[in-house]
Design an enzyme around this catalytic site. Sequence first.
Site, PDB file in Angstrom:
ATOM      1  N   HIS A  73       0.841  -1.208   0.000  1.00 44.74           N
ATOM      2  CA  HIS A  73       0.000   0.000   0.000  1.00 44.74           C
ATOM      3  C   HIS A  73       0.868   1.248   0.000  1.00 44.74           C
ATOM      4  O   HIS A  73       1.767   1.394   0.817  1.00 44.74           O
ATOM      5  CB  HIS A  73      -0.924   0.003   1.222  1.00 44.74           C
ATOM      6  CG  HIS A  73      -2.142  -0.848   1.020  1.00 44.74           C
ATOM      7  ND1 HIS A  73      -3.299  -0.654   1.710  1.00 44.74           N
ATOM      8  CD2 HIS A  73      -2.369  -1.874   0.168  1.00 44.74           C
ATOM      9  CE1 HIS A  73      -4.197  -1.544   1.301  1.00 44.74           C
ATOM     10  NE2 HIS A  73      -3.651  -2.294   0.379  1.00 44.74           N
ATOM     11  N   TYR A 202      -9.416   5.789   7.133  1.00 45.02           N
ATOM     12  CA  TYR A 202      -9.580   6.202   8.535  1.00 45.02           C
ATOM     13  C   TYR A 202     -10.603   7.341   8.535  1.00 45.02           C
ATOM     14  O   TYR A 202     -10.332   8.401   7.968  1.00 45.02           O
ATOM     15  CB  TYR A 202      -8.264   6.707   9.111  1.00 45.02           C
ATOM     16  CG  TYR A 202      -7.220   5.624   9.345  1.00 45.02           C
ATOM     17  CD1 TYR A 202      -6.436   5.132   8.306  1.00 45.02           C
ATOM     18  CD2 TYR A 202      -7.012   5.105  10.627  1.00 45.02           C
ATOM     19  CE1 TYR A 202      -5.479   4.142   8.534  1.00 45.02           C
ATOM     20  CE2 TYR A 202      -6.048   4.127  10.860  1.00 45.02           C
ATOM     21  CZ  TYR A 202      -5.290   3.648   9.817  1.00 45.02           C
ATOM     22  OH  TYR A 202      -4.344   2.676  10.045  1.00 45.02           O
ATOM     23  N   PRO A 294      -4.625   0.845  18.687  1.00 45.24           N
ATOM     24  CA  PRO A 294      -4.291   0.348  17.347  1.00 45.24           C
ATOM     25  C   PRO A 294      -4.436   1.361  16.200  1.00 45.24           C
ATOM     26  O   PRO A 294      -4.099   1.039  15.065  1.00 45.24           O
ATOM     27  CB  PRO A 294      -5.258  -0.832  17.158  1.00 45.24           C
ATOM     28  CG  PRO A 294      -6.356  -0.628  18.128  1.00 45.24           C
ATOM     29  CD  PRO A 294      -5.808   0.177  19.260  1.00 45.24           C
ATOM     30  N   LYS A 298       0.762   0.455  15.032  1.00 41.43           N
ATOM     31  CA  LYS A 298       2.160   0.393  15.489  1.00 41.43           C
ATOM     32  C   LYS A 298       2.528  -0.814  16.352  1.00 41.43           C
ATOM     33  O   LYS A 298       3.712  -1.135  16.487  1.00 41.43           O
ATOM     34  CB  LYS A 298       2.485   1.666  16.312  1.00 41.43           C
ATOM     35  CG  LYS A 298       2.604   2.909  15.500  1.00 41.43           C
ATOM     36  CD  LYS A 298       3.939   2.975  14.783  1.00 41.43           C
ATOM     37  CE  LYS A 298       3.883   3.875  13.588  1.00 41.43           C
ATOM     38  NZ  LYS A 298       4.025   3.241  12.310  1.00 41.43           N
ATOM     39  N   TYR A 386       3.674   6.958  10.111  1.00 44.00           N
ATOM     40  CA  TYR A 386       2.858   5.790   9.779  1.00 44.00           C
ATOM     41  C   TYR A 386       3.721   4.695   9.136  1.00 44.00           C
ATOM     42  O   TYR A 386       3.586   3.514   9.461  1.00 44.00           O
ATOM     43  CB  TYR A 386       1.712   6.192   8.843  1.00 44.00           C
ATOM     44  CG  TYR A 386       0.639   5.121   8.715  1.00 44.00           C
ATOM     45  CD1 TYR A 386      -0.522   5.182   9.487  1.00 44.00           C
ATOM     46  CD2 TYR A 386       0.776   4.049   7.838  1.00 44.00           C
ATOM     47  CE1 TYR A 386      -1.499   4.198   9.392  1.00 44.00           C
ATOM     48  CE2 TYR A 386      -0.191   3.057   7.736  1.00 44.00           C
ATOM     49  CZ  TYR A 386      -1.331   3.142   8.512  1.00 44.00           C
ATOM     50  OH  TYR A 386      -2.298   2.169   8.419  1.00 44.00           O
TER      51      TYR A 386
HETATM   52  P1  RFL Z   1       1.342 -11.042  21.836  1.00 46.25           P
HETATM   53  O1  RFL Z   1       0.930 -11.131  20.430  1.00 46.25           O
HETATM   54  O2  RFL Z   1       0.346 -10.693  22.870  1.00 46.25           O
HETATM   55  O3  RFL Z   1       2.023 -12.438  22.189  1.00 46.25           O
HETATM   56  C1  RFL Z   1       2.328 -12.809  23.517  1.00 46.25           C
HETATM   57  C2  RFL Z   1       2.392 -14.318  23.569  1.00 46.25           C
HETATM   58  O4  RFL Z   1       2.777 -14.725  24.872  1.00 46.25           O
HETATM   59  C3  RFL Z   1       1.964 -15.816  25.278  1.00 46.25           C
HETATM   60  N1  RFL Z   1       1.973 -15.863  26.752  1.00 46.25           N
HETATM   61  C4  RFL Z   1       2.640 -16.797  27.473  1.00 46.25           C
HETATM   62  N2  RFL Z   1       3.389 -17.845  27.100  1.00 46.25           N
HETATM   63  C5  RFL Z   1       3.913 -18.629  28.074  1.00 46.25           C
HETATM   64  N3  RFL Z   1       3.690 -18.411  29.406  1.00 46.25           N
HETATM   65  C6  RFL Z   1       2.932 -17.368  29.823  1.00 46.25           C
HETATM   66  N4  RFL Z   1       2.722 -17.161  31.123  1.00 46.25           N
HETATM   67  C7  RFL Z   1       2.367 -16.501  28.837  1.00 46.25           C
HETATM   68  N5  RFL Z   1       1.580 -15.385  28.888  1.00 46.25           N
HETATM   69  C8  RFL Z   1       1.358 -15.020  27.623  1.00 46.25           C
HETATM   70  C9  RFL Z   1       0.609 -15.507  24.653  1.00 46.25           C
HETATM   71  O5  RFL Z   1      -0.206 -16.670  24.521  1.00 46.25           O
HETATM   72  C10 RFL Z   1       1.027 -14.937  23.304  1.00 46.25           C
HETATM   73  O6  RFL Z   1       1.149 -15.938  22.309  1.00 46.25           O
HETATM   74  O7  RFL Z   1       2.555 -10.013  22.029  1.00 46.25           O
HETATM   75  P2  RFL Z   1       3.770  -9.624  21.029  1.00 46.25           P
HETATM   76  O8  RFL Z   1       4.453 -10.849  20.505  1.00 46.25           O
HETATM   77  O9  RFL Z   1       4.535  -8.605  21.761  1.00 46.25           O
HETATM   78  O10 RFL Z   1       3.058  -8.963  19.764  1.00 46.25           O
HETATM   79  C11 RFL Z   1       2.374  -7.747  19.885  1.00 46.25           C
HETATM   80  C12 RFL Z   1       1.244  -7.669  18.868  1.00 46.25           C
HETATM   81  O11 RFL Z   1       0.455  -8.847  18.961  1.00 46.25           O
HETATM   82  C13 RFL Z   1       0.352  -6.439  19.078  1.00 46.25           C
HETATM   83  O12 RFL Z   1       1.134  -5.310  19.419  1.00 46.25           O
HETATM   84  C14 RFL Z   1      -0.443  -6.086  17.818  1.00 46.25           C
HETATM   85  O13 RFL Z   1      -1.374  -7.088  17.526  1.00 46.25           O
HETATM   86  C15 RFL Z   1      -1.141  -4.749  17.990  1.00 46.25           C
HETATM   87  N6  RFL Z   1      -2.009  -4.394  16.858  1.00 46.25           N
HETATM   88  C16 RFL Z   1      -1.503  -3.870  15.682  1.00 46.25           C
HETATM   89  N7  RFL Z   1      -0.175  -3.677  15.534  1.00 46.25           N
HETATM   90  C17 RFL Z   1       0.326  -3.233  14.350  1.00 46.25           C
HETATM   91  O14 RFL Z   1       1.536  -3.052  14.254  1.00 46.25           O
HETATM   92  N8  RFL Z   1      -0.463  -2.974  13.255  1.00 46.25           N
HETATM   93  C18 RFL Z   1      -1.789  -3.151  13.314  1.00 46.25           C
HETATM   94  O15 RFL Z   1      -2.460  -2.965  12.296  1.00 46.25           O
HETATM   95  C19 RFL Z   1      -2.373  -3.577  14.564  1.00 46.25           C
HETATM   96  N9  RFL Z   1      -3.683  -3.794  14.663  1.00 46.25           N
HETATM   97  C20 RFL Z   1      -3.369  -4.640  16.940  1.00 46.25           C
HETATM   98  C21 RFL Z   1      -4.181  -4.329  15.817  1.00 46.25           C
HETATM   99  C22 RFL Z   1      -3.922  -5.193  18.090  1.00 46.25           C
HETATM  100  C23 RFL Z   1      -5.264  -5.426  18.141  1.00 46.25           C
HETATM  101  N10 RFL Z   1      -5.767  -5.971  19.343  1.00 46.25           N
HETATM  102  C24 RFL Z   1      -6.436  -7.200  19.421  1.00 46.25           C
HETATM  103  C25 RFL Z   1      -5.304  -5.430  20.616  1.00 46.25           C
HETATM  104  C26 RFL Z   1      -5.533  -4.567  15.851  1.00 46.25           C
HETATM  105  C27 RFL Z   1      -6.077  -5.103  17.006  1.00 46.25           C
HETATM  106  C28 RFL Z   1      -7.530  -5.327  16.971  1.00 46.25           C
HETATM  107  C1  PHB Z   2      -6.025  -4.052  10.724  1.00 45.66           C
HETATM  108  O1  PHB Z   2      -6.068  -4.337   9.507  1.00 45.66           O
HETATM  109  O2  PHB Z   2      -6.326  -4.872  11.602  1.00 45.66           O
HETATM  110  C2  PHB Z   2      -5.618  -2.696  11.151  1.00 45.66           C
HETATM  111  C3  PHB Z   2      -5.138  -1.808  10.204  1.00 45.66           C
HETATM  112  C4  PHB Z   2      -4.764  -0.528  10.603  1.00 45.66           C
HETATM  113  C5  PHB Z   2      -4.893  -0.157  11.925  1.00 45.66           C
HETATM  114  C6  PHB Z   2      -5.366  -1.051  12.865  1.00 45.66           C
HETATM  115  C7  PHB Z   2      -5.741  -2.335  12.484  1.00 45.66           C
HETATM  116  O3  PHB Z   2      -4.538   1.101  12.292  1.00 45.66           O
END
Ligand code: RFL
Ligand code: PHB
Length: 392
Positions: A73, A202, A294, A298, A386
Amino acid sequence: MDHTTVGIVGGGPAGLLLARLLHDSGVDCTVLESRDRAYVERRQRAGILEQGTVDALRRSGAAERLEREGLVHDGIELRWNRRAQRIDFPSLTGGRRVWVYAQTEVVKDLISLQIAHGAPLLFEARVETVAGAGTDRPVIHYLHEGRRRTLGCDYVVGCDGFHGVTRRAIPDGATRTFERVYPYSWLGVLADVPPSCDELIYAHSPRGFALHSMRSTTVSRLYLQVSNGTDPAEWPDGRIWDELDARFALDGDWRLERGPITSTSVLPMRSFVTEPMRWGRVLLAGDAAHIVPPTGAKGLNLAASDVIVLARAFAHLKETGSAELLDAYSDTCLRRVWRAEHFSYFMTTTLHTDPEQSDFDTRLQISQLDRIAASPHAAAELADNYTGLPIG
Ligand code: RFL
Ligand code: PHB
């Protein structure tokens, strides 16, 4: 007691990418993940990868499917006051862009590589405590196949997310935390319908924020600002599509395609930082150390940049015997973390409607969006943040 150089708690994107990068540098490690493989591979989350994240996946041989299936993109669209403004990334940032490739897919690719190389990755291995952070031999206590086990490590890296246990290994008083909870949540929707746009939208609207994202050319990912504590059952499919239609409405021609909704969930929004990200031989990375709302896309990218910095530091230690980069880890990461915290806060508060918001506040938001549309400098500031600033 088993022993490894780097014990990694958590097999999300941070833990899995760190394991790949360490493997490439010949540093041995073990990943302990509390959930089963299917759960980790299906957890719906992020969708946008920055250049630096993609580069790291490429370097570690984990980008083969991303090259084929990822969508490149070159911009995003902002909507407010029934008008649209495109922000063109390459022209504003000297050529940078982003990739739409779901976190679920990144995780699948990293897991299959890890397993193919025979590197230790245990699922359903729940870490109970990390002990000895202040000693030179920290220990991980975990439960696997019904038995209590112990792993001795030179270093422990907590990649166990916001609710993980590793942060607790650091004594009270040794860290400082910073936090903001937002007065709204997102209703996240996955729908089996081709995206109604080529790039993410957005939207600021008097009814609240909406985001149109995608997972592929046939699956749309949509988000609506909702009140905290919302039950997804209050949002039947028809209500979701009507509300999305209202929030994305434009004076010009545009149509939101509807299709079967396959999942809905409610996500609270939070900003959170722990300082420092290291104490003794325990280091924190990704969501274990910091959370962003989110809106700026980031979270996953910050998790990736932490472990890129960390893997370099471990490689340097192995090659030279010097812990200099490891000692600088927290300060190096926190500079980028705070920039991302600010950008995520800015995107969130500019685009969402606070339930307590006055007309004055709304006028300020509109003025900011108008400024981004009118000034290449203001647009470049958004595009620069971004697409992601240089790592390290
Ligand atoms: P995670 O993904 O939470 O993984 C942590 C892992 O640790 C395990 N765990 C354990 N394992 C062993 N023993 C224990 N006691 C444990 N406790 C926990 C868990 O089961 C899990 O597998 O953290 P990590 O690896 O730091 O990754 C971070 C990302 O997942 C998170 O920052 C992103 O998903 C945030 N986020 C987005 N980030 C972006 O860069 N671009 C995006 O577009 C974006 N969209 C989003 C998002 C997060 C969202 N939610 C659900 C908060 C959209 C959403 C909806
Ligand atoms: C997504 O596709 O899940 C997504 C994209 C952009 C954002 C947050 C989530 O800022």
